[in-house]
Design a protein around this motif. Structure first.
Motif, PDB file in Angstrom:
ATOM      1  N   THR A 244      -0.307  -3.628  44.173  1.00 49.50           N
ATOM      2  CA  THR A 244       0.121  -3.523  42.776  1.00 49.50           C
ATOM      3  C   THR A 244       0.594  -4.883  42.265  1.00 49.50           C
ATOM      4  O   THR A 244       1.300  -5.616  42.958  1.00 49.50           O
ATOM      5  CB  THR A 244       1.271  -2.504  42.641  1.00 49.50           C
ATOM      6  OG1 THR A 244       0.790  -1.224  43.030  1.00 49.50           O
ATOM      7  CG2 THR A 244       1.771  -2.453  41.207  1.00 49.50           C
ATOM      8  N   ASP A 245       0.213  -5.201  41.061  1.00 51.64           N
ATOM      9  CA  ASP A 245       0.645  -6.445  40.423  1.00 51.64           C
ATOM     10  C   ASP A 245       1.712  -6.135  39.378  1.00 51.64           C
ATOM     11  O   ASP A 245       1.436  -6.088  38.180  1.00 51.64           O
ATOM     12  CB  ASP A 245      -0.540  -7.162  39.776  1.00 51.64           C
ATOM     13  CG  ASP A 245      -1.281  -8.035  40.775  1.00 51.64           C
ATOM     14  OD1 ASP A 245      -2.045  -7.469  41.575  1.00 51.64           O
ATOM     15  OD2 ASP A 245      -1.069  -9.251  40.763  1.00 51.64           O
ATOM     16  N   SER A 246       2.918  -5.918  39.840  1.00 51.71           N
ATOM     17  CA  SER A 246       4.041  -5.761  38.924  1.00 51.71           C
ATOM     18  C   SER A 246       4.611  -7.141  38.619  1.00 51.71           C
ATOM     19  O   SER A 246       4.254  -8.135  39.251  1.00 51.71           O
ATOM     20  CB  SER A 246       5.122  -4.892  39.567  1.00 51.71           C
ATOM     21  OG  SER A 246       6.239  -4.772  38.705  1.00 51.71           O
TER      22      SER A 246
ATOM     23  N   VAL B  54      -0.104  -9.735  31.322  1.00 46.94           N
ATOM     24  CA  VAL B  54      -1.331  -9.455  32.074  1.00 46.94           C
ATOM     25  C   VAL B  54      -1.075  -9.924  33.501  1.00 46.94           C
ATOM     26  O   VAL B  54      -0.889 -11.114  33.752  1.00 46.94           O
ATOM     27  CB  VAL B  54      -2.550 -10.186  31.472  1.00 46.94           C
ATOM     28  CG1 VAL B  54      -3.801  -9.895  32.298  1.00 46.94           C
ATOM     29  CG2 VAL B  54      -2.760  -9.765  30.026  1.00 46.94           C
ATOM     30  N   THR B  55      -1.045  -8.968  34.429  1.00 46.69           N
ATOM     31  CA  THR B  55      -0.673  -9.309  35.803  1.00 46.69           C
ATOM     32  C   THR B  55      -1.844  -9.356  36.768  1.00 46.69           C
ATOM     33  O   THR B  55      -1.702  -9.804  37.900  1.00 46.69           O
ATOM     34  CB  THR B  55       0.350  -8.294  36.347  1.00 46.69           C
ATOM     35  OG1 THR B  55      -0.228  -6.987  36.265  1.00 46.69           O
ATOM     36  CG2 THR B  55       1.640  -8.338  35.539  1.00 46.69           C
ATOM     37  N   ASP B  56      -2.987  -8.858  36.316  1.00 46.28           N
ATOM     38  CA  ASP B  56      -4.125  -8.822  37.227  1.00 46.28           C
ATOM     39  C   ASP B  56      -5.416  -8.742  36.436  1.00 46.28           C
ATOM     40  O   ASP B  56      -5.470  -8.178  35.348  1.00 46.28           O
ATOM     41  CB  ASP B  56      -4.011  -7.613  38.157  1.00 46.28           C
ATOM     42  CG  ASP B  56      -5.052  -7.641  39.274  1.00 46.28           C
ATOM     43  OD1 ASP B  56      -5.684  -8.705  39.458  1.00 46.28           O
ATOM     44  OD2 ASP B  56      -5.231  -6.622  39.939  1.00 46.28           O
TER      45      ASP B  56
ATOM     46  N   GLY C 218      -1.103  -8.820  44.239  1.00 42.01           N
ATOM     47  CA  GLY C 218       0.332  -8.802  44.009  1.00 42.01           C
ATOM     48  C   GLY C 218       0.942 -10.151  43.709  1.00 42.01           C
ATOM     49  O   GLY C 218       2.125 -10.240  43.405  1.00 42.01           O
ATOM     50  N   LYS C 219       0.151 -11.199  43.803  1.00 40.62           N
ATOM     51  CA  LYS C 219       0.683 -12.534  43.514  1.00 40.62           C
ATOM     52  C   LYS C 219       1.089 -12.622  42.038  1.00 40.62           C
ATOM     53  O   LYS C 219       0.395 -12.111  41.165  1.00 40.62           O
ATOM     54  CB  LYS C 219      -0.361 -13.605  43.816  1.00 40.62           C
ATOM     55  CG  LYS C 219      -0.715 -13.737  45.300  1.00 40.62           C
ATOM     56  CD  LYS C 219       0.395 -14.465  46.057  1.00 40.62           C
ATOM     57  CE  LYS C 219      -0.052 -14.869  47.455  1.00 40.62           C
ATOM     58  NZ  LYS C 219      -0.586 -13.765  48.249  1.00 40.62           N
ATOM     59  N   THR C 220       2.200 -13.289  41.787  1.00 37.17           N
ATOM     60  CA  THR C 220       2.700 -13.334  40.415  1.00 37.17           C
ATOM     61  C   THR C 220       2.501 -14.695  39.738  1.00 37.17           C
ATOM     62  O   THR C 220       2.815 -14.853  38.564  1.00 37.17           O
ATOM     63  CB  THR C 220       4.201 -12.992  40.389  1.00 37.17           C
ATOM     64  OG1 THR C 220       4.895 -13.907  41.244  1.00 37.17           O
ATOM     65  CG2 THR C 220       4.435 -11.577  40.868  1.00 37.17           C
ATOM     66  N   SER C 221       1.962 -15.648  40.474  1.00 36.56           N
ATOM     67  CA  SER C 221       1.783 -16.979  39.898  1.00 36.56           C
ATOM     68  C   SER C 221       0.747 -16.989  38.777  1.00 36.56           C
ATOM     69  O   SER C 221       0.712 -17.923  37.983  1.00 36.56           O
ATOM     70  CB  SER C 221       1.372 -17.970  40.992  1.00 36.56           C
ATOM     71  OG  SER C 221       0.177 -17.544  41.630  1.00 36.56           O
ATOM     72  N   ASP C 222      -0.081 -15.947  38.731  1.00 39.72           N
ATOM     73  CA  ASP C 222      -1.119 -15.903  37.694  1.00 39.72           C
ATOM     74  C   ASP C 222      -0.709 -15.034  36.499  1.00 39.72           C
ATOM     75  O   ASP C 222      -1.501 -14.824  35.586  1.00 39.72           O
ATOM     76  CB  ASP C 222      -2.436 -15.369  38.282  1.00 39.72           C
ATOM     77  CG  ASP C 222      -2.248 -14.038  38.992  1.00 39.72           C
ATOM     78  OD1 ASP C 222      -1.123 -13.497  38.974  1.00 39.72           O
ATOM     79  OD2 ASP C 222      -3.229 -13.539  39.576  1.00 39.72           O
ATOM     80  N   ASP C 223       0.504 -14.533  36.492  1.00 38.99           N
ATOM     81  CA  ASP C 223       0.925 -13.627  35.417  1.00 38.99           C
ATOM     82  C   ASP C 223       1.032 -14.368  34.086  1.00 38.99           C
ATOM     83  O   ASP C 223       1.494 -15.513  34.028  1.00 38.99           O
ATOM     84  CB  ASP C 223       2.261 -12.976  35.773  1.00 38.99           C
ATOM     85  CG  ASP C 223       2.131 -12.029  36.956  1.00 38.99           C
ATOM     86  OD1 ASP C 223       0.989 -11.840  37.437  1.00 38.99           O
ATOM     87  OD2 ASP C 223       3.156 -11.489  37.402  1.00 38.99           O
ATOM     88  N   TYR C 224       0.630 -13.685  33.034  1.00 41.01           N
ATOM     89  CA  TYR C 224       0.458 -14.340  31.729  1.00 41.01           C
ATOM     90  C   TYR C 224       1.016 -13.443  30.634  1.00 41.01           C
ATOM     91  O   TYR C 224       0.622 -12.292  30.507  1.00 41.01           O
ATOM     92  CB  TYR C 224      -1.037 -14.576  31.499  1.00 41.01           C
ATOM     93  CG  TYR C 224      -1.376 -15.785  30.662  1.00 41.01           C
ATOM     94  CD1 TYR C 224      -2.090 -16.850  31.200  1.00 41.01           C
ATOM     95  CD2 TYR C 224      -0.995 -15.856  29.320  1.00 41.01           C
ATOM     96  CE1 TYR C 224      -2.413 -17.958  30.429  1.00 41.01           C
ATOM     97  CE2 TYR C 224      -1.315 -16.967  28.552  1.00 41.01           C
ATOM     98  CZ  TYR C 224      -2.033 -18.014  29.111  1.00 41.01           C
ATOM     99  OH  TYR C 224      -2.346 -19.109  28.354  1.00 41.01           O
TER     100      TYR C 224
END
Ligand SMILES: [Ca+2]
Ligand SMILES: [Ca+2]
Ligand SMILES: [Ca+2]
Length: 309
Positions: A112-114, A173-175, A216-222
């Motif tokens: 999950t990309d929370s 946008v997390t994923d 699940g990585k969060t470095s790409d969250d926008y």
């Protein structure tokens, strides 16, 4: 903002925090309402891009770790809200009656990309807003997404929103999709101008980097937000989807999308100078957080698609 409205906002926040068992933040909010000071935690030095559109301003930010630390709308020096809520999808139900979804599903469990700060619970199993560890991983929390068909969120007025619809929306946008590097995100905004009919206010195509990975990585969250130009323009619904290339040369090939921290409210952008104390105090957002969810239930969920909304 009048002092009456400020106090109303603070009471709302205080009640929700009280229900959630987050007494530490309740005390903070209470103290701040007396002083009329900034309640939000210091903002990160995030690079925010603003783009003027026909009916509103598009807001983009290529990083996001927590609501109070990252969300542009939580910055009282930039935005002022009469009312606002944020849904963080930590339970398998939307927390506010003003918010609805007609597509998509709740995601939980591994993969999950929370948002990074989600997924924290106290010893009684109650959710702690923004209480998670910022560790580059969002798999402890919940999100909302779609495999291919995009997501629709609708907004409805209530007594709590002064019978009004939002002028501002924002989400993270997390994923996206790990197999393509040309993913484009589409945001459609629908609403009304004055008493006019529902219309499409904007059709926005966003290149958010195309490197989002379902791990699940969060470095790409926008973060993406939309703020209408005037209070006369209100948002009724939004549609968000990812696509990559074209299935038949014309029709976009839809790909998965996952989002989190959906914020909506009646807000304005503070363009110049420092806000007055009462305005600053009133900026604190009411939090539509997941309440009372036990962590062990979240941990039991091993797939990302067990709960259809
Ligand atoms: Ca985390
Ligand atoms: Ca979440
Ligand atoms: Ca992510």
């Amino acid at each position: 903002m009048s002092k009456k409205i400020v106090n109303k906002v603070f009471r709302s926040v205080a009640q929700i925090l009280k229900n959630s068992g987050n007494t530490k933040r309740l005390a903070l909010a209470t103290a701040a309402s007396t002083l009329g000071l900034v309640v939000c935690a210091p903002q990160q030095a995030n690079a925010v891009t603003l783009e003027q559109r026909e009916y509103g301003t598009l807001i983009k930010q290529s990083s996001y770790e927590s609501f109070f630390g990252s969300n542009p709308f939580a910055n009282p020096q930039k935005y002022n809200f009469e009312w606002a809520y944020v849904e963080n999808f930590e339970t398998n139900a939307l927390q506010r009656p003003e918010l609805s979804s007609s597509q998509g599903q709740f995601f939980k469990g591994p993969g999950t990309d929370s948002v990074d700060s989600d997924g924290a619970f106290d010893t009684e199993g109650k959710f702690i807003f923004d209480g998670g560890v910022i560790d580059g991983d969002g798999q402890d929390g919940g999100s909302y997404g779609s495999q291919a068909d995009g997501i629709t969120f609708g907004f409805a007025p209530s007594v709590e929103t002064n019978n009004g619809l939002p002028t501002a929306i924002g989400f993270v946008v997390t994923d996206g999709h790990d197999k393509f590097d040309d993913v484009l995100t589409t945001l459609l905004v629908f609403g009304k101008i004055g008493d006019g009919p529902t219309q499409q206010l904007d059709h926005i195509s966003l290149d958010l980097g195309g490197t989002q990975n379902p791990d699940g990585k969060t470095s790409d969250d926008y973060f993406v937000g939309f703020l209408t130009n005037t209070s006369d323009i209100r948002i009724e619904s939004i549609f968000v989807s990812n696509s990559s290339g074209y299935a038949d040369g014309v029709t976009p090939y839809n790909t998965p999308i996952e989002v989190d921290h959906l914020a909506f409210g009646e807000g304005t952008m503070i363009s110049t100078g420092a806000p007055e104390p009462l305005t600053v105090g009133g900026t604190l957002l009411a939090l539509g957080m997941g309440i009372g969810m036990k962590k062990k239930l979240a941990k039991k969920d091993s797939t990302k698609d067990q709960s259809q909304n």
